[in-house]
Scaffold this motif. Structure first.
Motif, PDB file in Angstrom:
ATOM      1  N   ASP A   1       0.049   5.824   2.997  1.00 29.47           N
ATOM      2  CA  ASP A   1      -0.812   5.353   1.905  1.00 29.47           C
ATOM      3  C   ASP A   1      -2.240   5.888   1.986  1.00 29.47           C
ATOM      4  OD1 ASP A   1      -1.611   3.972   4.126  1.00 29.47           O
ATOM      5  OD2 ASP A   1      -1.649   1.998   3.173  1.00 29.47           O
TER       6      ASP A   1
ATOM      7  N   LYS B   1      -8.251  -5.536 -11.531  1.00 26.80           N
ATOM      8  CA  LYS B   1      -8.754  -5.474 -10.152  1.00 26.80           C
ATOM      9  C   LYS B   1     -10.153  -4.866 -10.108  1.00 26.80           C
ATOM     10  CE  LYS B   1      -7.339  -5.589  -5.667  1.00 26.80           C
ATOM     11  NZ  LYS B   1      -6.388  -6.390  -4.968  1.00 26.80           N
TER      12      LYS B   1
ATOM     13  N   ILE C   1      -4.742  -2.466 -12.549  1.00 26.22           N
ATOM     14  CA  ILE C   1      -5.893  -1.692 -12.067  1.00 26.22           C
ATOM     15  C   ILE C   1      -7.150  -2.110 -12.810  1.00 26.22           C
ATOM     16  CG2 ILE C   1      -6.930   0.614 -11.999  1.00 26.22           C
ATOM     17  CD1 ILE C   1      -4.117   1.714 -11.468  1.00 26.22           C
TER      18      ILE C   1
ATOM     19  N   ARG D   1      -4.510   5.345   4.175  1.00 19.55           N
ATOM     20  CA  ARG D   1      -5.462   4.328   4.642  1.00 19.55           C
ATOM     21  C   ARG D   1      -6.414   4.995   5.621  1.00 19.55           C
ATOM     22  NH1 ARG D   1      -5.052   2.224   9.332  1.00 19.55           N
ATOM     23  NH2 ARG D   1      -2.882   2.824   9.486  1.00 19.55           N
TER      24      ARG D   1
ATOM     25  N   ASN E   1     -11.434  -1.000   1.909  1.00 19.87           N
ATOM     26  CA  ASN E   1     -10.455  -0.218   1.175  1.00 19.87           C
ATOM     27  C   ASN E   1      -9.899  -1.087   0.063  1.00 19.87           C
ATOM     28  OD1 ASN E   1      -8.606   1.707   0.418  1.00 19.87           O
ATOM     29  ND2 ASN E   1      -7.326   1.498   2.223  1.00 19.87           N
ATOM     30  N   LEU E   2     -10.103  -0.708  -1.183  1.00 22.97           N
ATOM     31  CA  LEU E   2      -9.632  -1.480  -2.325  1.00 22.97           C
ATOM     32  C   LEU E   2      -8.256  -0.978  -2.720  1.00 22.97           C
ATOM     33  CD1 LEU E   2     -10.308  -3.606  -4.501  1.00 22.97           C
ATOM     34  CD2 LEU E   2     -11.290  -1.750  -5.860  1.00 22.97           C
ATOM     35  N   GLN E   3      -7.241  -1.818  -2.539  1.00 21.69           N
ATOM     36  CA  GLN E   3      -5.870  -1.454  -2.895  1.00 21.69           C
ATOM     37  C   GLN E   3      -5.644  -1.721  -4.381  1.00 21.69           C
ATOM     38  OE1 GLN E   3      -3.680   0.018  -0.887  1.00 21.69           O
ATOM     39  NE2 GLN E   3      -5.114  -0.035   0.813  1.00 21.69           N
ATOM     40  N   LEU E   4      -5.235  -0.718  -5.112  1.00 23.51           N
ATOM     41  CA  LEU E   4      -5.005  -0.868  -6.540  1.00 23.51           C
ATOM     42  C   LEU E   4      -3.512  -0.983  -6.832  1.00 23.51           C
ATOM     43  CD1 LEU E   4      -7.527   1.777  -7.877  1.00 23.51           C
ATOM     44  CD2 LEU E   4      -7.834  -0.690  -7.746  1.00 23.51           C
ATOM     45  N   PRO E   5      -3.142  -1.830  -7.796  1.00 22.19           N
ATOM     46  CA  PRO E   5      -1.727  -1.957  -8.174  1.00 22.19           C
ATOM     47  C   PRO E   5      -1.221  -0.700  -8.878  1.00 22.19           C
ATOM     48  CG  PRO E   5      -3.119  -3.493  -9.425  1.00 22.19           C
ATOM     49  CD  PRO E   5      -4.007  -2.728  -8.502  1.00 22.19           C
ATOM     50  N   ASP E   6       0.075  -0.655  -9.133  1.00 23.02           N
ATOM     51  CA  ASP E   6       0.694   0.524  -9.741  1.00 23.02           C
ATOM     52  C   ASP E   6       0.641   0.542 -11.265  1.00 23.02           C
ATOM     53  OD1 ASP E   6       1.367   1.589  -7.285  1.00 23.02           O
ATOM     54  OD2 ASP E   6       3.334   0.625  -7.251  1.00 23.02           O
TER      55      ASP E   6
END
Length: 98
Positions: A87, A16, A13, A89, A3-8
């Protein structure tokens, strides 16, 4: 499953995604999560029915009544991917289709 978490922020983004490397054989899935999807269950893969309205208390038997609901010669392994709030997930639950 990764799972690739992207910033806001847009710049974060962009960086990343530029740093992330895919490999041969990867299966990249970018799922949309829209409000109208909350009341549906989606089946993917070796099945005839693709979307089923969700109701409280549903079981896997409510989605697949028999082997007639899957295409010929299905694998015996299946997975349920549940998106966990807040989120979204993914949680993967494996089970025997038989």
């Amino acid at each position: 499953m990764f799972n690739l978490q992207l910033p806001d922020n847009a710049e974060g983004i962009k960086q990343k995604l530029a740093d992330f490397r895919v490999q041969g054989g990867d299966d990249v899935v970018i799922s949309q999560i829209l409000p109208y999807n909350e009341q549906a269950v989606y089946l993917e893969g070796h099945v005839f029915v693709r979307q089923v309205p969700y109701r409280d208390g549903m079981t896997l038997n409510d989605l697949l009544h028999s082997y007639q609901d899957v295409m010929p010669e299905p694998a015996d392994h299946a997975e349920l991917v549940r998106l966990q709030a807040p989120d979204f997930r993914p949680e993967t639950i494996s089970f025997s289709l038989a």
